[in-house]
Design a protein around this motif. Structure first.
Motif: not given
Length: 193
Positions: A40-42, A62-81, A113-114
């Motif tokens: 994961f760290n690598g 700007f759009w990369m920040i938006i896209f990265g935030s959405a993917i990151y959010q999806l990963g965070l929701v998945s980790i809580i699930l 998720v990671l």
């Protein structure tokens, strides 16, 4: 800057105690858990290179920040699930002796998720600080002092976010529950970009 502070709080909060989660909740041996975290760290360290290349070549910061935030959010929701749904982890083992290890499918879900969080970080990290620094752009005489102030505050707030995550979130994960400890930072990235 708020996006980066929230990202640091969230990442530090779930990453700092992840070895405990892998060994106590997924019942993985320490060597396997350490290997997963190293992978994961690598990936998280390499992903910003790809994110910066994509931002510079195709989408813009700007759009990369938006896209990265959405993917990151999806990963965070998945980790809580994966922490809350019983089917995504092995049965609890209070004695920590002869525990049933996470199944291969549960490990693959963890890897997915990671990977999502790593790719999301790859879209956020290389773009946020440069995008924010562009907002400071004033006349040449004012730029040096304002950018100096900006970067002082920027790193100050990053360290406050890390300190808060290492104290508050780790305490909640260990004493209240993993669902809460991993779930508290999830709505935060939705507040920004």
């Amino acid at each position: 800057m708020a996006n980066e502070v929230i990202e640091r709080f969230t990442t530090t909060g779930f990453h700092s105690n992840m070895i405990t989660y892998l060994t106590l909740k997924l019942n993985l041996p320490q060597v396997k858990a350490s290997n997963i975290l190293t992978n994961f760290n690598g990936t998280a360290g390499f992903a910003p290179l790809i994110g910066a290349l994509m931002a510079d070549s195709f989408s813009g910061r700007f759009w990369m920040i938006i896209f990265g935030s959405a993917i990151y959010q999806l990963g965070l929701v998945s980790i809580i699930l994966s922490a809350v749904l019983p089917g995504l982890r092995p049965p609890p083992c209070p004695t920590q002796v002869n525990c049933k290890e996470a199944s291969p499918s549960q490990i693959w879900i963890l890897y997915l998720v990671l990977l999502l969080t790593s790719l999301g970080l790859g879209g956020i990290r290389p773009c946020v600080v440069t995008f924010a620094a562009d907002q400071v752009g004033m006349t040449k005489a004012e730029t040096e002092s304002r950018s100096w102030n900006f970067f002082n505050w920027y790193y100050f707030f990053l360290e406050i976010a890390s300190l808060s995550a290492l104290t508050i979130l780790v305490y909640i994960q260990d004493n209240v529950g993993w669902g809460w400890g991993l779930g508290i930072p999830i709505p935060l990235p939705c507040l920004c970009p």
